[in-house]
Design a protein around this motif. Structure first.
Motif, mmCIF file in Angstrom:
data_model
loop_
_atom_site.group_PDB
_atom_site.id
_atom_site.type_symbol
_atom_site.label_atom_id
_atom_site.label_comp_id
_atom_site.label_asym_id
_atom_site.label_seq_id
_atom_site.Cartn_x
_atom_site.Cartn_y
_atom_site.Cartn_z
ATOM 1 N N MET A 1 113.481 -10.790 -48.279
ATOM 2 C CA MET A 1 112.110 -11.208 -48.080
ATOM 3 C C MET A 1 111.497 -11.579 -49.427
ATOM 4 N N ALA A 2 110.678 -12.587 -49.416
ATOM 5 C CA ALA A 2 110.062 -13.069 -50.651
ATOM 6 C C ALA A 2 108.884 -12.197 -51.047
ATOM 7 N N ASP A 3 108.617 -12.190 -52.334
ATOM 8 C CA ASP A 3 107.381 -11.603 -52.825
ATOM 9 C C ASP A 3 106.935 -12.406 -54.033
ATOM 10 N N ALA A 4 105.766 -12.079 -54.535
ATOM 11 C CA ALA A 4 105.163 -12.867 -55.605
ATOM 12 C C ALA A 4 106.016 -12.916 -56.868
ATOM 13 N N GLU A 5 106.869 -11.916 -57.077
ATOM 14 C CA GLU A 5 107.707 -11.896 -58.278
ATOM 15 C C GLU A 5 108.849 -12.903 -58.214
ATOM 16 N N PHE A 6 109.290 -13.236 -57.010
ATOM 17 C CA PHE A 6 110.484 -14.063 -56.871
ATOM 18 C C PHE A 6 110.227 -15.481 -56.381
ATOM 19 N N VAL A 7 109.002 -15.803 -56.048
ATOM 20 C CA VAL A 7 108.671 -17.146 -55.593
ATOM 21 C C VAL A 7 107.719 -17.763 -56.597
ATOM 22 N N GLU A 8 108.090 -18.908 -57.112
ATOM 23 C CA GLU A 8 107.216 -19.605 -58.046
ATOM 24 C C GLU A 8 106.445 -20.677 -57.283
ATOM 25 N N PHE A 9 105.144 -20.460 -57.153
ATOM 26 C CA PHE A 9 104.294 -21.385 -56.414
ATOM 27 C C PHE A 9 103.759 -22.472 -57.329
ATOM 28 N N ASN A 10 103.587 -23.677 -56.749
ATOM 29 C CA ASN A 10 102.944 -24.735 -57.510
ATOM 30 C C ASN A 10 101.451 -24.431 -57.614
ATOM 31 N N ALA A 11 100.765 -25.204 -58.417
ATOM 32 C CA ALA A 11 99.329 -24.998 -58.617
ATOM 33 C C ALA A 11 98.570 -25.348 -57.340
ATOM 34 N N PRO A 12 97.432 -24.705 -57.112
ATOM 35 C CA PRO A 12 96.626 -25.057 -55.937
ATOM 36 C C PRO A 12 96.238 -26.537 -55.990
ATOM 37 N N HIS A 13 96.324 -27.189 -54.829
ATOM 38 C CA HIS A 13 95.981 -28.612 -54.769
ATOM 39 C C HIS A 13 95.528 -28.988 -53.357
ATOM 40 N N THR A 14 94.911 -30.151 -53.238
ATOM 41 C CA THR A 14 94.531 -30.627 -51.915
ATOM 42 C C THR A 14 95.810 -30.931 -51.129
ATOM 43 N N PRO A 15 95.770 -30.759 -49.829
ATOM 44 C CA PRO A 15 96.988 -30.908 -49.040
ATOM 45 C C PRO A 15 97.493 -32.348 -48.983
ATOM 46 N N HIS A 16 98.806 -32.462 -49.101
ATOM 47 C CA HIS A 16 99.483 -33.739 -48.914
ATOM 48 C C HIS A 16 99.805 -33.882 -47.436
ATOM 49 N N PRO A 17 100.185 -35.071 -46.969
ATOM 50 C CA PRO A 17 100.472 -35.263 -45.542
ATOM 51 C C PRO A 17 101.501 -34.287 -44.964
ATOM 52 N N ASN A 18 102.528 -33.924 -45.742
ATOM 53 C CA ASN A 18 103.534 -33.000 -45.193
ATOM 54 C C ASN A 18 102.951 -31.611 -44.933
ATOM 55 N N ALA A 19 102.017 -31.159 -45.745
ATOM 56 C CA ALA A 19 101.365 -29.863 -45.511
ATOM 57 C C ALA A 19 100.472 -29.944 -44.283
ATOM 58 N N ILE A 20 99.764 -31.036 -44.126
ATOM 59 C CA ILE A 20 98.913 -31.221 -42.945
ATOM 60 C C ILE A 20 99.771 -31.183 -41.685
ATOM 61 N N GLU A 21 100.902 -31.869 -41.712
ATOM 62 C CA GLU A 21 101.820 -31.843 -40.557
ATOM 63 C C GLU A 21 102.309 -30.431 -40.280
ATOM 64 N N ALA A 22 102.715 -29.715 -41.322
ATOM 65 C CA ALA A 22 103.244 -28.357 -41.144
ATOM 66 C C ALA A 22 102.186 -27.434 -40.555
ATOM 67 N N PHE A 23 100.962 -27.482 -41.054
ATOM 68 C CA PHE A 23 99.919 -26.609 -40.527
ATOM 69 C C PHE A 23 99.531 -26.997 -39.100
ATOM 70 N N ASN A 24 99.602 -28.287 -38.769
ATOM 71 C CA ASN A 24 99.306 -28.698 -37.397
ATOM 72 C C ASN A 24 100.344 -28.170 -36.408
ATOM 73 N N VAL A 25 101.597 -28.014 -36.844
ATOM 74 C CA VAL A 25 102.631 -27.464 -35.965
ATOM 75 C C VAL A 25 102.241 -26.069 -35.493
ATOM 76 N N VAL A 26 101.630 -25.278 -36.357
ATOM 77 C CA VAL A 26 101.297 -23.886 -36.036
ATOM 78 C C VAL A 26 99.792 -23.652 -35.843
ATOM 79 N N LEU A 27 99.027 -24.719 -35.689
ATOM 80 C CA LEU A 27 97.566 -24.581 -35.568
ATOM 81 C C LEU A 27 97.173 -23.674 -34.404
ATOM 82 N N HIS A 28 97.772 -23.853 -33.257
ATOM 83 C CA HIS A 28 97.442 -23.012 -32.105
ATOM 84 C C HIS A 28 97.719 -21.535 -32.419
ATOM 85 N N THR A 29 98.841 -21.271 -33.072
ATOM 86 C CA THR A 29 99.193 -19.896 -33.434
ATOM 87 C C THR A 29 98.212 -19.340 -34.458
#
Length: 152
Positions: free
Chosen positions: A1-29
């Motif tokens: 399982m991942a945790d903050a020590e082992f996952v390097e996140f990119n800087a916060p940014h406005t969502p790109h189309p692929n993020a919008i698509e991914a969040f729409n897949v799980v929007l109902h959930t």
């Protein structure tokens, strides 16, 4: 399982189309989990969702990914990509300003967005007293709350 020590996140940014698509897949959930979390916490610690006090479940979850996903971060793991999102709750705008929920989703490799899954909502139990018990609770974040990895 991942945790903050082992996952390097990119800087916060406005969502790109692929993020919008991914969040729409799980929007109902996401919306379902917000309602479930609120009902759970209202039984145990109503302060957690206090910024939504007086709102119906429909008002609380009346948001869209296209208009209200305002910030994302992602980080690769050996089993796919973890994506964090800051979603505005349009019905919440109080003395603390606009309200946001922080959501964690996961996109496994090789299947596009077909297998994106919801992981969790950030429910901050905040500061702790000398005995280690929470003294603050917050499920609806402020605009200034940083979008950081969470395990909830």
């Amino acid at each position: 399982m991942a945790d903050a020590e082992f996952v390097e996140f990119n800087a916060p940014h406005t969502p790109h189309p692929n993020a919008i698509e991914a969040f729409n897949v799980v929007l109902h959930t996401i919306k379902s989990e917000i309602v479930k979390s609120r009902h759970h916490w209202d039984k145990h610690e109503p302060k957690m969702w206090s910024r939504a006090q007086g709102l119906t479940d429909h008002q609380l979850t009346n948001f869209t990914v296209e208009n209200d996903l305002v910030e994302v971060r992602s980080g690769p793991t050996s089993y796919g990509t973890i994506i964090l999102g800051k979603i505005r709750i349009p019905a919440v705008n109080d003395e603390l300003g606009e309200g946001f929920v922080h959501v964690r989703i996961h996109d496994p490799p090789n299947k596009g967005d077909q297998d994106v899954v919801f992981h969790s909502l950030f429910t901050d139990e905040g500061n702790r007293d000398a005995d280690g018990h929470p003294t603050t609770w917050r499920a609806i974040q402020t605009k200034d709350t940083p979008l950081e990895f969470f395990n909830e």
